[in-house]
Design a protein around this motif. Structure first.
Motif, PDB file in Angstrom:
ATOM      1  N   ILE A 151      -0.792  16.894  -8.990  1.00  0.00           N
ATOM      2  CA  ILE A 151      -1.730  15.450  -9.822  1.00  0.00           C
ATOM      3  C   ILE A 151      -1.399  14.721 -10.589  1.00  0.00           C
ATOM      4  CG2 ILE A 151      -4.204  14.315  -9.241  1.00  0.00           C
ATOM      5  CD1 ILE A 151      -4.758  16.647  -7.611  1.00  0.00           C
ATOM      6  N   SER A 152      -1.542  14.775 -12.312  1.00  0.00           N
ATOM      7  CA  SER A 152      -1.696  14.528 -13.204  1.00  0.00           C
ATOM      8  C   SER A 152      -0.262  14.162 -13.549  1.00  0.00           C
ATOM      9  CB  SER A 152      -2.012  15.196 -14.180  1.00  0.00           C
ATOM     10  OG  SER A 152      -1.105  16.532 -14.504  1.00  0.00           O
ATOM     11  N   VAL A 153       0.639  14.611 -12.621  1.00  0.00           N
ATOM     12  CA  VAL A 153       2.045  13.955 -13.226  1.00  0.00           C
ATOM     13  C   VAL A 153       2.645  13.165 -12.361  1.00  0.00           C
ATOM     14  CG1 VAL A 153       4.137  14.368 -13.350  1.00  0.00           C
ATOM     15  CG2 VAL A 153       2.667  16.172 -14.427  1.00  0.00           C
ATOM     16  N   MET A 154       1.990  13.349 -10.819  1.00  0.00           N
ATOM     17  CA  MET A 154       2.603  12.636  -9.421  1.00  0.00           C
ATOM     18  C   MET A 154       2.113  11.426  -9.179  1.00  0.00           C
ATOM     19  SD  MET A 154       5.331  14.095  -8.845  1.00  0.00           S
ATOM     20  CE  MET A 154       5.837  13.855  -7.047  1.00  0.00           C
ATOM     21  N   ALA A 155       0.595  11.997  -9.360  1.00  0.00           N
ATOM     22  CA  ALA A 155      -0.527  10.312  -9.230  1.00  0.00           C
ATOM     23  C   ALA A 155      -0.244   9.368  -9.194  1.00  0.00           C
ATOM     24  CB  ALA A 155      -1.940  10.610  -8.896  1.00  0.00           C
ATOM     25  N   PRO A 156       0.382   9.161 -10.986  1.00  0.00           N
ATOM     26  CA  PRO A 156       0.094   7.765 -11.600  1.00  0.00           C
ATOM     27  C   PRO A 156       1.881   7.004 -10.716  1.00  0.00           C
ATOM     28  CG  PRO A 156      -0.162   9.501 -13.091  1.00  0.00           C
ATOM     29  CD  PRO A 156      -0.218  10.115 -11.742  1.00  0.00           C
ATOM     30  N   MET A 157       2.488   8.104 -10.856  1.00  0.00           N
ATOM     31  CA  MET A 157       3.995   7.459 -10.368  1.00  0.00           C
ATOM     32  C   MET A 157       3.901   6.939  -8.815  1.00  0.00           C
ATOM     33  SD  MET A 157       6.612   9.878 -11.703  1.00  0.00           S
ATOM     34  CE  MET A 157       5.952  11.649 -10.796  1.00  0.00           C
ATOM     35  N   ILE A 158       2.977   7.823  -7.829  1.00  0.00           N
ATOM     36  CA  ILE A 158       2.583   7.068  -5.948  1.00  0.00           C
ATOM     37  C   ILE A 158       1.728   5.995  -6.339  1.00  0.00           C
ATOM     38  CG2 ILE A 158       1.759   7.908  -4.064  1.00  0.00           C
ATOM     39  CD1 ILE A 158       2.623  10.609  -4.917  1.00  0.00           C
ATOM     40  N   GLU A 159       0.752   5.881  -7.388  1.00  0.00           N
ATOM     41  CA  GLU A 159       0.003   4.405  -7.273  1.00  0.00           C
ATOM     42  C   GLU A 159       0.524   4.126  -7.743  1.00  0.00           C
ATOM     43  OE1 GLU A 159      -3.302   3.113 -10.575  1.00  0.00           O
ATOM     44  OE2 GLU A 159      -2.793   5.138 -10.306  1.00  0.00           O
ATOM     45  N   ARG A 160       1.460   3.820  -8.479  1.00  0.00           N
ATOM     46  CA  ARG A 160       2.726   2.609  -9.048  1.00  0.00           C
ATOM     47  C   ARG A 160       3.189   1.461  -7.549  1.00  0.00           C
ATOM     48  NH1 ARG A 160       4.928   0.417 -13.567  1.00  0.00           N
ATOM     49  NH2 ARG A 160       7.205  -0.284 -13.476  1.00  0.00           N
ATOM     50  N   GLU A 161       3.778   2.300  -7.111  1.00  0.00           N
ATOM     51  CA  GLU A 161       4.616   2.802  -5.439  1.00  0.00           C
ATOM     52  C   GLU A 161       3.830   1.554  -4.586  1.00  0.00           C
ATOM     53  OE1 GLU A 161       6.738   4.301  -1.746  1.00  0.00           O
ATOM     54  OE2 GLU A 161       6.207   5.582  -3.543  1.00  0.00           O
ATOM     55  N   ILE A 162       1.908   2.905  -4.473  1.00  0.00           N
ATOM     56  CA  ILE A 162       1.799   1.526  -3.850  1.00  0.00           C
ATOM     57  C   ILE A 162       1.231   0.775  -3.955  1.00  0.00           C
ATOM     58  CG2 ILE A 162      -1.157   2.078  -2.549  1.00  0.00           C
ATOM     59  CD1 ILE A 162      -0.953   5.292  -2.821  1.00  0.00           C
ATOM     60  N   LEU A 163       1.030   0.504  -5.380  1.00  0.00           N
ATOM     61  CA  LEU A 163       0.348  -1.029  -5.772  1.00  0.00           C
ATOM     62  C   LEU A 163       1.343  -1.989  -5.557  1.00  0.00           C
ATOM     63  CD1 LEU A 163      -1.401  -0.011  -8.846  1.00  0.00           C
ATOM     64  CD2 LEU A 163      -2.631  -1.249  -6.979  1.00  0.00           C
ATOM     65  N   PHE A 164       3.142  -1.373  -5.561  1.00  0.00           N
ATOM     66  CA  PHE A 164       4.241  -2.204  -5.501  1.00  0.00           C
ATOM     67  C   PHE A 164       3.901  -2.217  -4.076  1.00  0.00           C
ATOM     68  CE2 PHE A 164       8.474  -2.488  -4.252  1.00  0.00           C
ATOM     69  CZ  PHE A 164       9.208  -3.621  -4.683  1.00  0.00           C
ATOM     70  N   ARG A 165       3.852  -2.017  -3.279  1.00  0.00           N
ATOM     71  CA  ARG A 165       4.318  -1.971  -2.272  1.00  0.00           C
ATOM     72  C   ARG A 165       2.894  -2.984  -1.689  1.00  0.00           C
ATOM     73  NH1 ARG A 165       8.866  -0.780  -0.700  1.00  0.00           N
ATOM     74  NH2 ARG A 165       8.607   1.632  -0.993  1.00  0.00           N
ATOM     75  N   LEU A 166       1.963  -2.881  -2.119  1.00  0.00           N
ATOM     76  CA  LEU A 166       1.030  -4.031  -1.724  1.00  0.00           C
ATOM     77  C   LEU A 166       0.578  -5.322  -2.657  1.00  0.00           C
ATOM     78  CD1 LEU A 166      -2.228  -1.455  -2.304  1.00  0.00           C
ATOM     79  CD2 LEU A 166      -1.766  -3.081  -0.329  1.00  0.00           C
ATOM     80  N   LEU A 167       2.052  -5.220  -3.904  1.00  0.00           N
ATOM     81  CA  LEU A 167       2.015  -6.619  -4.200  1.00  0.00           C
ATOM     82  C   LEU A 167       3.190  -7.506  -3.887  1.00  0.00           C
ATOM     83  CD1 LEU A 167       1.937  -5.557  -8.065  1.00  0.00           C
ATOM     84  CD2 LEU A 167       0.047  -7.792  -7.110  1.00  0.00           C
ATOM     85  N   ARG A 168       3.700  -6.767  -2.287  1.00  0.00           N
ATOM     86  CA  ARG A 168       4.613  -7.139  -2.122  1.00  0.00           C
ATOM     87  C   ARG A 168       4.079  -8.009  -0.501  1.00  0.00           C
ATOM     88  NH1 ARG A 168      10.863  -4.847  -2.789  1.00  0.00           N
ATOM     89  NH2 ARG A 168      10.798  -7.302  -0.816  1.00  0.00           N
ATOM     90  N   GLY A 169       2.923  -7.142  -0.349  1.00  0.00           N
ATOM     91  CA  GLY A 169       2.438  -7.319   1.016  1.00  0.00           C
ATOM     92  C   GLY A 169       1.615  -9.033   1.427  1.00  0.00           C
ATOM     93  N   PRO A 170       0.909  -8.507   2.420  1.00  0.00           N
ATOM     94  CA  PRO A 170      -0.017 -10.199   2.647  1.00  0.00           C
ATOM     95  C   PRO A 170      -1.122 -10.231   1.776  1.00  0.00           C
ATOM     96  CG  PRO A 170       0.155  -8.796   4.817  1.00  0.00           C
ATOM     97  CD  PRO A 170       0.989  -8.069   3.696  1.00  0.00           C
ATOM     98  N   GLN A 171      -1.239  -9.046   0.782  1.00  0.00           N
ATOM     99  CA  GLN A 171      -2.764  -9.401   0.872  1.00  0.00           C
ATOM    100  C   GLN A 171      -2.153  -9.057  -1.201  1.00  0.00           C
ATOM    101  OE1 GLN A 171      -5.554  -9.928   1.381  1.00  0.00           O
ATOM    102  NE2 GLN A 171      -4.897  -9.682   3.644  1.00  0.00           N
ATOM    103  N   GLY A 172      -1.056  -9.832  -1.133  1.00  0.00           N
ATOM    104  CA  GLY A 172      -0.409  -9.008  -2.726  1.00  0.00           C
ATOM    105  C   GLY A 172      -1.465 -10.549  -3.745  1.00  0.00           C
ATOM    106  N   SER A 173      -1.714 -11.597  -3.075  1.00  0.00           N
ATOM    107  CA  SER A 173      -2.785 -11.959  -3.829  1.00  0.00           C
ATOM    108  C   SER A 173      -3.246 -12.020  -4.479  1.00  0.00           C
ATOM    109  CB  SER A 173      -2.319 -13.729  -2.951  1.00  0.00           C
ATOM    110  OG  SER A 173      -3.407 -13.558  -2.025  1.00  0.00           O
TER     111      SER A 173
END
Length: 312
Positions: A151-173
């Motif tokens: 968790i300590s290593v992988m969670a921050p990287m996956i969180e970054r991807e989740i945020l990236f997907r959300l920022l590019r999506g319809p609720q990104g604003s």
């Protein structure tokens, strides 16, 4: 059923302890419910709630947002709402995962992304259908529950991807507004925080507008767009929710509670309380104490509890 969705449902079902479950992954929580619930008062937080099965409804002012399996809810402002699980059963329980936003992580990611022109007036709450890439990112995050040493290593990287997907999506604003300290919605959130911290005090809209660096008319339009309420309506709604919490925690005279939350008239308090919650203060509190309402919320951690509960 798709393999990604099926595995996500299985992971949430297996790791959830019923109701709301805090996980070892920072800011990530699970929700499982086997029955529908009555509307429960709560406060939205800066959060996404991804639903894999069942359905929920959030009522904010006169607006109702419905979201079920295959969709997600995003909140970028803190507003008093009513939330309820609208679809759940023993055979097919409601299953969801909540993830609270860290504004700093969003801001760091935005530095590396192209600028986007967002609408001037934004609502702070929204619902959108999910997409395969977002679900796959959440699946990788949920798999860490079976591999806690990663968790300590992988969670921050996956969180970054989740945020990236959300920022590019319809609720990104909405996410971009969370990260922009000088953005209009961040300025509105500053006013919201002041109202919550000083909810017993009267105020002038012009004073709040000056606090945020906006003219009164522009501030009012941004405030109403973000919260679906006027500043006075927001304060009134917060006072009534806080009064309900006080009545449940320390049973006593409704008039005493009315004055404690800023009302000058006990009769006005009783009328407005009954209009919002369906019963006069004392009867409503007695009903809730006799038959507790099951939790209807899911977000990341117990540190995020507001004065009258979560709502996502």
């Amino acid at each position: 059923m798709d393999n990604v969705g099926e595995e996500l449902r299985s992971l949430i079902d297996r790791h959830s302890r019923g109701g709301r479950t805090t996980t070892a992954i920072p800011r990530v929580g699970l929700l499982r419910a086997e029955r529908t619930t009555e509307p429960t008062a709560g406060m939205t937080e800066l959060v996404i709630c991804l639903v894999l099965q069942g359905a929920k409804a959030i009522t904010c002012g006169e607006n109702v947002l419905h979201y079920g399996g295959g969709s997600y809810f995003v909140a970028s402002v803190e507003v008093p709402v009513f939330g309820r699980i609208s679809e759940a059963s023993l055979q097919k329980p409601f299953l969801g995962v909540g993830f609270s936003f860290d504004a700093r992580n969003i801001a760091d990611l935005l530095i590396e992304m192209p600028d986007v022109h967002d609408p001037e007036f934004l609502c702070g709450l929204g619902v959108s259908p999910t997409d395969p890439q977002l679900e796959e990112a959440f699946l990788r995050m949920m798999r860490l529950l079976d591999r806690p040493n990663e968790i300590s290593v992988m969670a921050p990287m996956i969180e970054r991807e989740i945020l990236f997907r959300l920022l590019r999506g319809p609720q990104g604003s909405k996410l971009r507004q969370i990260a922009q300290i000088d953005g209009r919605q961040s300025q509105v959130r500053r006013a919201l925080a002041w109202i919550r911290e000083n909810f017993t005090e009267s105020f002038k809209v012009e004073d709040l507008a000056r606090m945020t660096g906006m003219s009164a008319s522009v501030f009012h339009r941004h405030f109403k767009a973000a919260t679906t309420m006027t500043p006075i309506q927001y304060q009134k709604r917060f006072r009534l929710h806080e009064a309900r919490r006080l009545l449940l925690e320390t049973p006593g005279d409704a008039a005493r509670v009315a004055f404690a939350v800023g009302y000058e008239s006990a009769s006005q308090f009783s009328r407005e309380y009954g209009r919002l919650f369906g019963l006069p203060p004392a009867r409503d509190a007695s009903r809730l104490r006799a038959k507790p309402i099951a939790p209807v919320t899911s977000d990341a951690s117990d540190d995020a509890v507001t004065s009258f509960g979560r709502a996502i």
